[in-house]
Design a protein around this motif. Structure first.
Motif, PDB file in Angstrom:
ATOM      1  N   ARG A 145      52.044   7.210  18.298  1.00 30.05           N
ATOM      2  CA  ARG A 145      51.856   6.104  17.704  1.00 30.05           C
ATOM      3  C   ARG A 145      52.724   5.334  18.393  1.00 30.05           C
ATOM      4  O   ARG A 145      53.847   4.932  17.835  1.00 30.05           O
ATOM      5  CB  ARG A 145      51.803   5.742  16.261  1.00 30.05           C
ATOM      6  CG  ARG A 145      50.673   4.605  16.166  1.00 30.05           C
ATOM      7  CD  ARG A 145      51.025   4.357  14.769  1.00 30.05           C
ATOM      8  NE  ARG A 145      50.590   4.791  13.312  1.00 30.05           N
ATOM      9  CZ  ARG A 145      50.516   5.147  12.318  1.00 30.05           C
ATOM     10  NH1 ARG A 145      51.484   5.470  11.522  1.00 30.05           N
ATOM     11  NH2 ARG A 145      49.779   6.105  11.789  1.00 30.05           N
ATOM     12  N   ILE A 146      52.456   5.337  19.845  1.00 23.99           N
ATOM     13  CA  ILE A 146      53.668   4.722  20.480  1.00 23.99           C
ATOM     14  C   ILE A 146      53.101   3.764  21.893  1.00 23.99           C
ATOM     15  O   ILE A 146      52.181   3.945  22.340  1.00 23.99           O
ATOM     16  CB  ILE A 146      54.154   5.549  21.412  1.00 23.99           C
ATOM     17  CG1 ILE A 146      55.219   7.105  20.236  1.00 23.99           C
ATOM     18  CG2 ILE A 146      55.768   5.356  22.397  1.00 23.99           C
ATOM     19  CD1 ILE A 146      55.510   7.712  20.738  1.00 23.99           C
ATOM     20  N   GLY A 147      53.358   2.814  21.935  1.00 30.04           N
ATOM     21  CA  GLY A 147      53.140   1.485  21.980  1.00 30.04           C
ATOM     22  C   GLY A 147      53.697   1.225  24.303  1.00 30.04           C
ATOM     23  O   GLY A 147      53.323   0.760  24.900  1.00 30.04           O
ATOM     24  N   SER A 148      54.756   1.610  24.179  1.00 28.77           N
ATOM     25  CA  SER A 148      55.551   1.653  25.022  1.00 28.77           C
ATOM     26  C   SER A 148      56.478   2.531  25.436  1.00 28.77           C
ATOM     27  O   SER A 148      57.134   3.283  25.432  1.00 28.77           O
ATOM     28  CB  SER A 148      56.300   0.372  24.809  1.00 28.77           C
ATOM     29  OG  SER A 148      57.834  -0.009  25.990  1.00 28.77           O
ATOM     30  N   PRO A 149      55.783   4.301  26.256  1.00 22.59           N
ATOM     31  CA  PRO A 149      56.500   4.780  26.665  1.00 22.59           C
ATOM     32  C   PRO A 149      57.418   5.294  27.409  1.00 22.59           C
ATOM     33  O   PRO A 149      57.204   4.038  28.385  1.00 22.59           O
ATOM     34  CB  PRO A 149      55.291   6.145  27.564  1.00 22.59           C
ATOM     35  CG  PRO A 149      53.528   5.449  27.054  1.00 22.59           C
ATOM     36  CD  PRO A 149      54.560   3.373  27.051  1.00 22.59           C
ATOM     37  N   ALA A 150      58.896   5.856  27.008  1.00 21.29           N
ATOM     38  CA  ALA A 150      60.068   5.378  27.723  1.00 21.29           C
ATOM     39  C   ALA A 150      59.454   6.148  28.866  1.00 21.29           C
ATOM     40  O   ALA A 150      60.157   6.176  29.886  1.00 21.29           O
ATOM     41  CB  ALA A 150      60.967   6.409  26.656  1.00 21.29           C
TER      42      ALA A 150
END
Ligand code: AN7
Length: 358
Positions: A248-253
């Motif tokens: 649940r991640i909106g801005s992948p590093a």
């Protein structure tokens, strides 16, 4: 005789030392991670139209793939004289950091979105005695804060996968897959959240191809959950939502790494729905006997989807099952529960069995 070097499960640093950053012996913090099983999946092979193997990373010491990178990151933090480590997490990084920090004797702070960590993962952090800091924000906010903490407090090491040591350690899974098959697979399917793992696998496969250890490299097929699929949509998600809490991640590093892996390997980054993820998790558990957490089933969900649309990969395909199913008991209890008790008699028990006998 050197007992350590004879032993199996000696840990990925000792096993793949020449491929990893330099770590002095005295600094090695290991729990015998790696050497996870590659399981042939005959029933699912038929469904996906390829020869499917499952790389079951739930068999690592803290029951997820994170341990491969954590042993390298934590050992390097020890070597550098760090007092503590910090990470943002959807759960598994926190569980792994907690265990390896305990092993290494350094402090551990984990910054997590409040109420969004699967039960098993939170319990692991508590058991290892790390400090949980729950924030009123999502994973992406937690990562920003953790980065700043590590920058401003000098002797605290950030152990998220933006730390290159994590990527280096995790690439060892690509070596193991290649060794187990005797060659790289034709395709590798895996879930994508922050995109560190797909970046790691691609680095591992590429390094062995360039070094002549392998004749080729697989197509990389990364799958995001539809409600948290910024790499598919082409923009960040403000409020990512999916049953697969790990991704649940909106801005992948490491988004760039994921896109490069797909592009350079002739693969793709696509999305699957929560329904497809849960269906794949159930198939894996009921037809193959392999219990993984929801996020981990995204790779198989993706392969089933591609096969259904007549564009699945052929040949030898590996799907990475990134974490163990016991991490997230609530997802299972949400769709099934324990039955009512019956009397302690032969008739009652035999009667129950008759109703369910295959
Ligand atoms: C089971 O623990 O990001 O694409 O903070 O736990 O490398 O992020 C976990 C990610 C897949 C996605 N499967 O890997 C964390 C965290 C499981 C995971 C992923 C995660 P990346």
């Amino acid at each position: 005789m050197d007992i350590q070097s004879q032993a199996s499960r000696q840990g990925v640093i000792k096993k793949y030392r020449e491929w990893l950053p330099e770590i002095p012996d005295r600094a090695i913090a290991t729990l015998g991670e790696g050497e996870t099983p590659l399981i042939e999946a005959s029933s699912l092979s038929e469904r996906v139209g390829a020869r499917l193997y499952l790389k079951f990373e739930g068999m690592n010491p803290t029951a997820s793939f994170k341990d491969r990178g954590m042993t390298v990151a934590m050992s390097r933090a020890v070597a550098a004289g760090s007092r503590a480590c910090v990470c943002a997490s959807t759960g598994n990084t926190a569980a792994s950091a907690s265990a390896y920090a305990a092993r290494a004797g350094v402090g551990c702070f984990v910054v997590v979105p409040v109420g969004k960590i699967a039960l098993g993962k939170a319990v692991q952090v508590l058991a290892h005695g790390a400090k949980i800091i729950q924030i009123e924000g999502n994973f992406d906010a937690a990562l920003k804060l953790s980065k700043r903490i590590a920058e401003e407090l000098g002797d605290v090491t950030l152990v998220n996968s933006v730390n290159q040591d994590r990527i280096e350690g995790q690439k060892t899974a690509a070596f193991e897959v290649t060794e187990a098959l005797g060659h790289p697979p034709d395709a590798l399917a895996l879930p994508v959240g922050n995109a560190g793992n797909i970046t790691s696998y691609w680095k591992g496969f590429s390094e062995w191809r360039e070094a002549g250890e392998a004749g080729g490299a697989p197509r990389m097929l990364g799958f995001q959950a539809e409600g948290a699929s910024p790499l598919v949509a082409g923009h960040d998600f403000e409020s990512p939502e999916t049953v697969a809490s790990a991704i649940r991640i909106g801005s992948p590093a490491s988004g760039e790494g994921a896109l490069a892996a797909a592009r350079e390997s002739g693969g793709a980054i696509e999305s699957v729905t929560d329904e497809e993820i849960l269906a794949a998790q159930e198939l894996l558990a009921r037809e193959e006997g392999v219990f993984c957490e929801p996020a981990s089933a995204a790779g198989v969900a993706g392969l089933l989807k591609l096969a259904g649309e007549g564009r699945g990969p052929e040949g030898v395909v590996v799907s990475v099952l990134t974490g163990h199913g016991l991490k997230d008991p609530d997802v299972i209890l949400g769709r099934t529960r324990l039955p009512e008790p019956v009397p302690a008699t032969f008739e009652a028990v035999a009667g129950e069995m008759e109703r369910f006998m295959p």
